[in-house]
Enzyme design. Structure first.
Site, mmCIF file in Angstrom:
data_model
loop_
_atom_site.group_PDB
_atom_site.id
_atom_site.type_symbol
_atom_site.label_atom_id
_atom_site.label_comp_id
_atom_site.label_asym_id
_atom_site.label_seq_id
_atom_site.Cartn_x
_atom_site.Cartn_y
_atom_site.Cartn_z
ATOM 1 N N TYR A 1 0.937 -1.197 -0.191
ATOM 2 C CA TYR A 1 -0.146 0.129 -0.041
ATOM 3 C C TYR A 1 0.860 1.479 -0.044
ATOM 4 O O TYR A 1 1.952 1.121 0.799
ATOM 5 C CB TYR A 1 -0.743 -0.103 1.329
ATOM 6 C CG TYR A 1 -1.682 1.285 1.346
ATOM 7 C CD1 TYR A 1 -2.908 1.488 0.686
ATOM 8 C CD2 TYR A 1 -1.649 2.107 2.417
ATOM 9 C CE1 TYR A 1 -3.647 2.742 0.660
ATOM 10 C CE2 TYR A 1 -2.257 3.256 2.540
ATOM 11 C CZ TYR A 1 -3.284 3.528 1.894
ATOM 12 O OH TYR A 1 -3.988 4.611 1.641
ATOM 13 N N ASP B 1 9.335 3.195 -0.293
ATOM 14 C CA ASP B 1 8.430 3.715 0.227
ATOM 15 C C ASP B 1 8.593 3.218 1.670
ATOM 16 O O ASP B 1 8.123 2.337 2.493
ATOM 17 C CB ASP B 1 7.034 3.145 -0.206
ATOM 18 C CG ASP B 1 5.733 3.867 0.495
ATOM 19 O OD1 ASP B 1 6.042 4.636 1.656
ATOM 20 O OD2 ASP B 1 4.531 3.732 0.392
ATOM 21 N N LYS C 1 4.396 8.816 8.811
ATOM 22 C CA LYS C 1 4.258 8.146 10.091
ATOM 23 C C LYS C 1 5.448 8.606 11.308
ATOM 24 O O LYS C 1 5.363 9.863 11.838
ATOM 25 C CB LYS C 1 4.467 6.756 9.912
ATOM 26 C CG LYS C 1 3.276 6.472 9.188
ATOM 27 C CD LYS C 1 2.713 4.728 8.984
ATOM 28 C CE LYS C 1 1.248 4.796 8.441
ATOM 29 N NZ LYS C 1 1.294 3.952 7.035
HETATM 30 C C1 LIG Z 1 0.379 4.440 6.012
HETATM 31 C C2 LIG Z 1 1.444 4.567 4.591
HETATM 32 C C3 LIG Z 1 1.089 5.294 3.442
HETATM 33 C C4 LIG Z 1 0.128 6.223 3.435
HETATM 34 O O1 LIG Z 1 0.202 7.323 4.333
HETATM 35 P P1 LIG Z 1 -0.850 8.367 4.960
HETATM 36 O O2 LIG Z 1 -0.012 9.331 5.840
HETATM 37 O O3 LIG Z 1 -1.750 7.500 5.566
HETATM 38 O O4 LIG Z 1 -1.116 8.891 3.745
HETATM 39 C C5 LIG Z 1 1.894 5.168 2.278
HETATM 40 N N1 LIG Z 1 2.858 3.979 2.258
HETATM 41 C C6 LIG Z 1 3.005 3.121 3.204
HETATM 42 C C7 LIG Z 1 3.981 2.141 3.364
HETATM 43 C C8 LIG Z 1 2.298 3.349 4.528
HETATM 44 O O5 LIG Z 1 2.457 2.283 5.458
#
Ligand SMILES: *Cc1c(COP(=O)(O)O)cnc(C)c1O
Length: 427
Positions: free
Chosen positions: A142, A237, A265
């Site tokens: 994701y 990511d 995060k």
């Molecule tokens: C949480 C997450 C996102 C999205 O981040 P948001 O702050 O919720 O928009 C993108 N990539 C990864 C790997 C994530 O865990």
């Protein structure tokens, strides 16, 4: 009626599903989500006054635990000086300098307000830099909810993707190729067929959005080699793994240097903040220096920057990540031992401060193996733990997190609850 059920009923009248992000609604496990009133350290409290040991940590950001006093103080001080200016501030330089020092692959960085914005901007930049359109992502990863990334595999593994959400144009999804995580063969084949059209590859270097799936030996190295050979931009990511699996993030842990990285995060310490950055030559293509447009009214917000700076200063303390990994390891090993005592097919693993729990004999290596796990057993386990005051992610398909605030006594209490929950499952 409890306060939680009353609040949930009221919320559903005015907010779709009663929540502002879908997984919070407990659809996967059933039941009513507790409405949280406060948190301190490893614990949260709900509207009925029940206390829980929390293993969600706001889905990753709270590596120092809830309401970390130093973070709260610096945010309060920043707030008193002004909430937002829409003009540059020195704190943004300090955070950018710190990020480029801690993550050497990032020579330049731009701050945004969420992980979604970071990944969306990074793929636009990869496309703008290469002049190519095709993006590769991996099944079960994701990367936020922007259109190009809400794509699932087409009918054949090497066919182009289909939208995984209504409202995403099929024309756009066609530019994203979805491959199996850890499938080195499919990766080689995709590059052999269409390497000169691939703008970039985006990957969670440890997948944390299909429970936790660790990268197979060689998978990330092969990816790096193929991207270099074909001139494609490799995007790690690290929104979840950044400063979560270790101080050097996943790229340091596995010794792979991406071209671009995205963070979120932990870097915001619990406030809305994300970042993307990488090689100078690529980052210089971002507006106002270059032709790739990207902007944000609240980007680099002083409160978020203050929370991020305080968090990133504290995680540099000697032994911080060793202690965090130790906590996660004690937790996962204790759970495995408890499950084994009761004859429950179960496995678990941790990478730094994140973990996966699997109702399967061995940890999954890809999305198909994740989907084959015993969801019914997880859901029963989840509710037994919740009842006992342990708050796990409300879905079998999410990773979990420990914080520096989780004490050995918290882990012991959690393992005692787990022993009871597994014994109930064995009956
Ligand atoms: C949480 C997450 C996102 C999205 O981040 P948001 O702050 O919720 O928009 C993108 N990539 C990864 C790997 C994530 O865990």
């Amino acid at each position: 009626m409890t306060h939680n059920t009353e609040l949930f009923a009221r919320a559903q009248g005015v907010i779709p599903g009663g929540v502002n992000s879908p997984v919070r609604a407990f659809r996967s496990v059933g039941g009513t989500p507790p409405f949280i009133t406060s948190g301190a350290g490893a614990r949260i409290r709900d509207a009925d006054g029940k206390s829980y040991i929390d293993y969600v940590g706001s889905w990753g950001p709270l590596i120092l635990g809830h309401a970390d006093p130093d973070t709260v103080r610096t945010v309060q001080q920043a707030a008193a000086r002004g909430l937002s200016f829409g003009a540059p501030t020195a704190g943004e330089i300090e955070l950018a300098e710190l990020l480029t020092r801690l993550v050497p692959s990032m020579e330049m960085v731009r701050l945004v307000s969420s992980g979604t914005e970071a990944t969306m901007s990074a793929i636009r930049l990869a496309r703008g830099h290469t002049g190519r359109d095709t993006l590769i992502k991996f099944e079960g990863c994701y990367h936020g909810h922007s259109d190009s990334l809400l794509v699932k595999a087409g009918s054949g593994m090497l066919t182009f993707g289909n939208p995984s959400s209504a409202g995403v144009p099929a024309d756009l999804a066609r530019h994203t190729l979805v491959l199996g995580y850890n499938d080195v063969g499919a990766l080689r084949e995709a590059f052999a067929r269409s390497g000169d059209t691939i703008a970039g590859v985006i990957i969670e270097p440890v997948a944390g959005n299909m429970n936790l799936v660790a990268p197979a030996p060689d998978f990330l190295a092969t990816l790096r080699e193929l991207c270099t050979r074909h001139g494609a931009v490799l995007i790690f990511d690290e929104v979840m793994t950044g400063f979560r699996v270790g101080l050097t993030s996943a790229q340091g842990l596995y010794g792979i240097t991406p071209d671009l990285s995205t963070f979120g995060k932990v870097v915001g310490g619990g406030l809305p903040l994300g970042a993307f950055g990488g090689r100078r030559e690529i980052m210089e293509k971002v507006a106002p220096l270059g032709p790739v447009y990207q902007a944000g009214t609240l980007s680099g917000n002083p409160l978020s920057v203050a929370a991020g700076l305080t968090t990133l200063k504290k995680v540099q303390a000697a032994g911080f990540y060793e202690a965090l990994a130790d906590t996660a390891r004690r937790f996962t090993e204790g759970l495995c031992a408890a499950a084994q005592r009761h004859g429950i097919p179960f496995s678990a693993q941790a990478v730094g401060g994140m973990f996966g729990l699997y109702f399967a004999a061995t940890p999954p290596r890809n999305y198909a193996e994740v989907m084959a796990m015993d969801v019914v057993a997880f859901n029963r386990f989840f509710h037994a733990m919740l009842e006992a005051g342990v708050y796990l992610a409300p879905s079998a398909f999410e990773a979990g997190f420990v914080s520096a605030a989780h004490t050995p006594a918290d882990i012991e209490a959690t393992l005692a609850a787990a022993d009871k929950a597994f014994s109930m499952l064995a009956k």
